[in-house]
Design an enzyme around this catalytic site. Structure first.
Site, PDB file in Angstrom:
ATOM      1  N   ASN A  41       0.662  -1.322  -0.031  1.00 54.52           N
ATOM      2  CA  ASN A  41      -0.138  -0.078   0.017  1.00 54.52           C
ATOM      3  C   ASN A  41       0.834   1.313   0.011  1.00 54.52           C
ATOM      4  O   ASN A  41       0.320   2.243  -0.401  1.00 54.52           O
ATOM      5  CB  ASN A  41      -1.004   0.106   1.320  1.00 54.52           C
ATOM      6  CG  ASN A  41      -2.067  -0.909   1.092  1.00 54.52           C
ATOM      7  OD1 ASN A  41      -2.841  -0.939   0.330  1.00 54.52           O
ATOM      8  ND2 ASN A  41      -2.006  -1.978   1.885  1.00 54.52           N
ATOM      9  N   ASN A  57       4.846   1.097  -0.490  1.00 58.24           N
ATOM     10  CA  ASN A  57       5.988   0.858  -1.368  1.00 58.24           C
ATOM     11  C   ASN A  57       5.753  -0.228  -2.463  1.00 58.24           C
ATOM     12  O   ASN A  57       5.072  -1.211  -2.019  1.00 58.24           O
ATOM     13  CB  ASN A  57       7.195   0.745  -0.567  1.00 58.24           C
ATOM     14  CG  ASN A  57       7.856   2.110   0.159  1.00 58.24           C
ATOM     15  OD1 ASN A  57       7.421   3.078  -0.399  1.00 58.24           O
ATOM     16  ND2 ASN A  57       7.681   1.995   1.524  1.00 58.24           N
ATOM     17  N   ILE A  58       6.524  -0.079  -3.375  1.00 57.45           N
ATOM     18  CA  ILE A  58       6.826  -1.233  -4.193  1.00 57.45           C
ATOM     19  C   ILE A  58       8.203  -1.652  -4.341  1.00 57.45           C
ATOM     20  O   ILE A  58       9.122  -0.697  -4.435  1.00 57.45           O
ATOM     21  CB  ILE A  58       6.470  -0.656  -5.856  1.00 57.45           C
ATOM     22  CG1 ILE A  58       4.798  -0.460  -5.993  1.00 57.45           C
ATOM     23  CG2 ILE A  58       6.555  -1.987  -6.690  1.00 57.45           C
ATOM     24  CD1 ILE A  58       4.661   0.415  -7.262  1.00 57.45           C
ATOM     25  N   GLY A  99      -4.485 -12.223   1.534  1.00 53.16           N
ATOM     26  CA  GLY A  99      -3.464 -11.403   0.822  1.00 53.16           C
ATOM     27  C   GLY A  99      -2.365 -12.171   0.234  1.00 53.16           C
ATOM     28  O   GLY A  99      -1.567 -12.956   0.957  1.00 53.16           O
ATOM     29  N   ASP A 127       0.480 -10.852  -0.183  1.00 53.28           N
ATOM     30  CA  ASP A 127       1.698 -10.777   0.398  1.00 53.28           C
ATOM     31  C   ASP A 127       1.968 -11.675   1.724  1.00 53.28           C
ATOM     32  O   ASP A 127       3.037 -12.251   2.037  1.00 53.28           O
ATOM     33  CB  ASP A 127       1.858  -9.487   0.882  1.00 53.28           C
ATOM     34  CG  ASP A 127       0.708  -8.834   1.876  1.00 53.28           C
ATOM     35  OD1 ASP A 127      -0.401  -9.602   1.645  1.00 53.28           O
ATOM     36  OD2 ASP A 127       0.983  -7.957   2.499  1.00 53.28           O
ATOM     37  N   THR A 178       6.762  15.656  25.482  1.00 52.10           N
ATOM     38  CA  THR A 178       5.889  15.010  24.453  1.00 52.10           C
ATOM     39  C   THR A 178       6.427  14.040  23.268  1.00 52.10           C
ATOM     40  O   THR A 178       5.752  12.825  23.110  1.00 52.10           O
ATOM     41  CB  THR A 178       5.014  16.029  23.837  1.00 52.10           C
ATOM     42  OG1 THR A 178       4.246  16.814  25.021  1.00 52.10           O
ATOM     43  CG2 THR A 178       3.983  15.480  23.038  1.00 52.10           C
TER      44      THR A 178
END
Length: 258
Positions: free
Chosen positions: A9, A11-12, A107, A109, A184
């Site tokens: 979603n 990176n390739i 999926g 992957d 923070t």
């Protein structure tokens, strides 16, 4: 040379493989607005960067969790090299017995990572992939894919926190992470890193209770190198597991068709 391409979603990832060895690994941003022509140019540039000519590419395989790019990337490779990619999906030979309610919905992957982990480690195996989502997949009895989990990814959760809490900034995860922050940003960084590590440790503990035996935990994905050292469990770090799995599937399916 064989091209192994994993489309996520965010990176390739492209891996170049020759004689069973990885020659290079490169990344492109996943962009649903680009055409096949544009991707062909991008991939051509990456190949040139690594000293590879389009005519050197003899074959390739693709897994994709982005439906649009599952057709666009093969077309880009076809334009650039003339090669037809093998696409991981229903009908491909994996060697796994996928015991899910709807096996075709798993999926690609997850299947690719499971194939690679099974080839390297003894079952039961738990594969954690840290991407846009953090996924956990479980293999038992040598080849049975029995289920898993889908969890909001570390960056997905952290960016949602910053977007929805007016006084919390967007941060990076660079630098040392103290357990107790004193400002923070450090508090957010510790919560993200230590909280994720504790979650993974706890999930493996619960999984072993469920199965009644020890599991081999495997960790992959873009943030795996940051999280693994913080975990109390010893995760096997496998940053290139998807490329490894794609090559196993390429060879398995080529042998069947020759």
């Amino acid at each position: 040379m064989i091209l192994a391409i994993d489309v996520g979603n965010t990176n390739i990832v492209l891996g170049g493989i020759a004689d069973g060895k990885q020659l290079f690994s490169a990344r492109l941003k996943s962009d649903r607005d680009k055409t096949a022509d544009q991707y062909a140019l991008d991939i051509q540039g990456l190949l040139m960067l690594h000293g590879v000519r389009p005519c050197d590419v003899e074959g390739g395989i693709l897994s994709s969790v982005v439906p649009y790019l599952q057709s666009v990337i093969p077309e880009a490779i076809r334009l650039l090299t003339g090669v037809e990619l093998t696409v991981v999906g229903p009908g491909i030979r994996t060697g796994l017995n996928i015991r899910m309610d709807n096996p075709s919905s798993v999926g690609s992957d997850l299947i690719v990572a499971a194939v690679a982990a099974r080839a390297k480690y003894k079952t039961p195996i738990a594969i954690v992939d840290m991407g846009t989502a953090t996924t956990l997949s479980v293999i038992v009895n040598d080849n049975e894919y029995v289920g898993g989990m889908i969890i909001p990814g570390l960056w997905t959760s952290l960016n949602a926190l910053s977007a929805n809490a007016a006084q919390l900034p967007y941060i990076d995860l660079k630098g040392a992470t103290k357990l107790l922050g004193t400002n923070t940003v450090d508090c957010m960084r510790s919560g993200a890193v230590n909280g994720t590590a504790a979650m993974l440790d706890g999930l493996i503990d619960r999984l072993e209770d469920e199965l009644g035996e020890p599991v081999t935990p495997v960790l992959t994905g873009g943030l795996s190198g940051l999280i693994a050292p913080v975990c109390r469990r010893r995760f096997r770090l496998e940053p290139d597991i998807l490329i490894d799995g794609l090559m196993i599937l390429y060879e398995k399916n080529r042998q069947k068709t020759e």
